[in-house]
Write an enzyme that holds these catalytic residues in place. Structure first.
Site, PDB file in Angstrom:
ATOM      1  N   GLU A  57      40.099  16.671   8.664  1.00 32.78           N
ATOM      2  CA  GLU A  57      40.526  18.008   9.327  1.00 32.78           C
ATOM      3  C   GLU A  57      42.012  17.959  10.103  1.00 32.78           C
ATOM      4  O   GLU A  57      42.661  16.914   9.943  1.00 32.78           O
ATOM      5  CB  GLU A  57      39.619  18.254  10.255  1.00 32.78           C
TER       6      GLU A  57
ATOM      7  N   HIS B 200      32.099   4.505  35.434  1.00 34.84           N
ATOM      8  CA  HIS B 200      31.890   4.901  34.182  1.00 34.84           C
ATOM      9  C   HIS B 200      30.645   5.479  33.587  1.00 34.84           C
ATOM     10  O   HIS B 200      30.324   6.337  32.854  1.00 34.84           O
ATOM     11  CB  HIS B 200      32.319   4.014  33.186  1.00 34.84           C
TER      12      HIS B 200
ATOM     13  N   LYS C  14      32.491  18.814  20.567  1.00 36.08           N
ATOM     14  CA  LYS C  14      33.869  19.537  21.123  1.00 36.08           C
ATOM     15  C   LYS C  14      34.219  18.895  22.503  1.00 36.08           C
ATOM     16  O   LYS C  14      33.931  19.570  23.356  1.00 36.08           O
ATOM     17  CB  LYS C  14      33.674  21.061  20.805  1.00 36.08           C
TER      18      LYS C  14
ATOM     19  N   TYR D 290      33.919  21.775  25.760  1.00 42.98           N
ATOM     20  CA  TYR D 290      34.698  23.191  25.817  1.00 42.98           C
ATOM     21  C   TYR D 290      34.384  24.004  24.476  1.00 42.98           C
ATOM     22  O   TYR D 290      33.869  23.717  23.506  1.00 42.98           O
ATOM     23  CB  TYR D 290      36.088  23.112  26.189  1.00 42.98           C
TER      24      TYR D 290
ATOM     25  N   LEU E 251      35.103  18.432  13.238  1.00 41.99           N
ATOM     26  CA  LEU E 251      34.165  19.624  14.244  1.00 41.99           C
ATOM     27  C   LEU E 251      33.764  20.734  13.104  1.00 41.99           C
ATOM     28  O   LEU E 251      34.469  21.378  12.279  1.00 41.99           O
ATOM     29  CB  LEU E 251      35.119  20.321  15.043  1.00 41.99           C
TER      30      LEU E 251
ATOM     31  N   ARG F 277      33.839   7.999  41.396  1.00 43.80           N
ATOM     32  CA  ARG F 277      34.122   7.550  40.062  1.00 43.80           C
ATOM     33  C   ARG F 277      33.354   6.277  39.627  1.00 43.80           C
ATOM     34  O   ARG F 277      33.285   5.141  40.227  1.00 43.80           O
ATOM     35  CB  ARG F 277      35.732   7.373  40.185  1.00 43.80           C
TER      36      ARG F 277
ATOM     37  N   ARG G  21      27.117  26.202  19.369  1.00 44.77           N
ATOM     38  CA  ARG G  21      28.041  25.005  19.225  1.00 44.77           C
ATOM     39  C   ARG G  21      28.142  24.288  20.606  1.00 44.77           C
ATOM     40  O   ARG G  21      28.078  23.237  20.647  1.00 44.77           O
ATOM     41  CB  ARG G  21      29.079  25.082  18.357  1.00 44.77           C
TER      42      ARG G  21
END
Length: 290
Positions: free
Chosen positions: A178, A101, A146, A32, A202, A99, A51
């Protein structure tokens, strides 16, 4: 806000639905971005989208649009929602698949969602500064992506909130990394230091703007890991993020930073960041310094 983007189309937000087997919902399998909007214009849009692309590349998702097309979509959404001051949030997941993995073996179309939100500048906090706590960094080792997987960040932020603080400053052993949703800076003897952009943090877009304005204005800046001891003995501490801008930190774990007031280097960087925002987005209606 009335409109949102779903899979390349701008539609009524109430109609924006995703399947229960979307891999973002079930696995956090996606990335995101959040971009600040001032005066109806995105700030550092190119840097955010670069990014975004890097995060997608890191987890093997192909952006189903050119960056130019995506930029146009975001600008159209901002205009349709008549957003002047706020944020635009966007995410891409790997898509919908049974579903499992492992990544889906069949072709799956990535799913894009974006929406806007009115968010004012936190002027009172920017002027007065905020309180923080220190907590262990329990996150994974690819914090440079991210990712939608933010549980470690959420737990840190909630701990700070419960203790009446704005942010949690995270550390691995003695090394400060951070904040839960920000980059952390210390100032000692006029030198600004912040963790280098590697897999443990990040790479903040606002952080990069700060590094550049430091260089342009003869403020000595270092990208390096600093310790908890350096944090508590700093002359000034501040954080940066898309929505918090350059936020002074006046208290760490209930102990004041120096005299408990925002310091001169932090104040200068707030002023320089405002100037950069105005270069890209026009004159700001409300400023830190009148």
């Amino acid at each position: 806000m009335k409109f949102a983007i779903l899979d390349g189309n701008i539609i009524e937000r109430s109609e924006a639905k995703v399947d229960v087997e979307d891999r973002g919902y079930q696995f956090g399998d996606g990335v995101y971005e959040v971009i600040r909007v001032y005066n109806g214009k995105m700030f550092t849009a190119t840097e955010h989208l670069n990014r975004f692309q890097k995060s997608l590349d890191s987890i093997g998702i192909t952006l189903p649009y050119t960056k130019e097309h995506l930029t146009g979509l975001l600008e159209e959404l901002i205009a349709k929602n008549n957003l002047q001051l706020g944020t635009i949030y966007m995410q891409i997941t790997r898509g919908v698949a049974p579903r499992n993995h492992a990544f889906p073996a069949e072709n799956v179309t990535p799913s894009l969602v974006a929406y806007t939100k009115e968010v004012g500048r936190p002027l009172e906090s920017l002027k007065a500064g905020v309180k923080t706590i220190v907590t262990d960094d329990i996150r994974w080792l690819r914090c440079d992506i991210k990712s939608l997987n933010l549980l470690g960040n959420l737990l840190a932020k909630q701990k700070a909130t419960v203790e009446g603080c704005f942010e949690a400053i995270q550390h691995r052993s003695e090394e400060v990394t951070e904040g839960s949703s920000s980059n952390i800076f210390v100032v000692k003897n006029g030198i600004v230091s912040t963790h280098q952009s590697n897999n443990l943090i990040l790479k903040g877009i606002t952080k990069d703007v700060i590094l550049q304005v430091c260089t342009n204005n003869n403020i000595v800046v270092e990208e390096r890991a600093f310790t908890l001891e350096e944090l508590v003995n700093a002359d000034e501490v501040f954080l940066s993020s898309t929505t918090a801008e350059v936020m002074p930190i006046i208290e760490v774990d209930r102990k004041p930073v120096t005299d408990g007031l925002p310091g001169p280097v932090t104040r200068k960087l707030q002023e320089l960041l405002e100037q950069e925002i105005e270069k890209q987005c026009g004159t700001l209606k409300d400023k830190i310094f009148n």
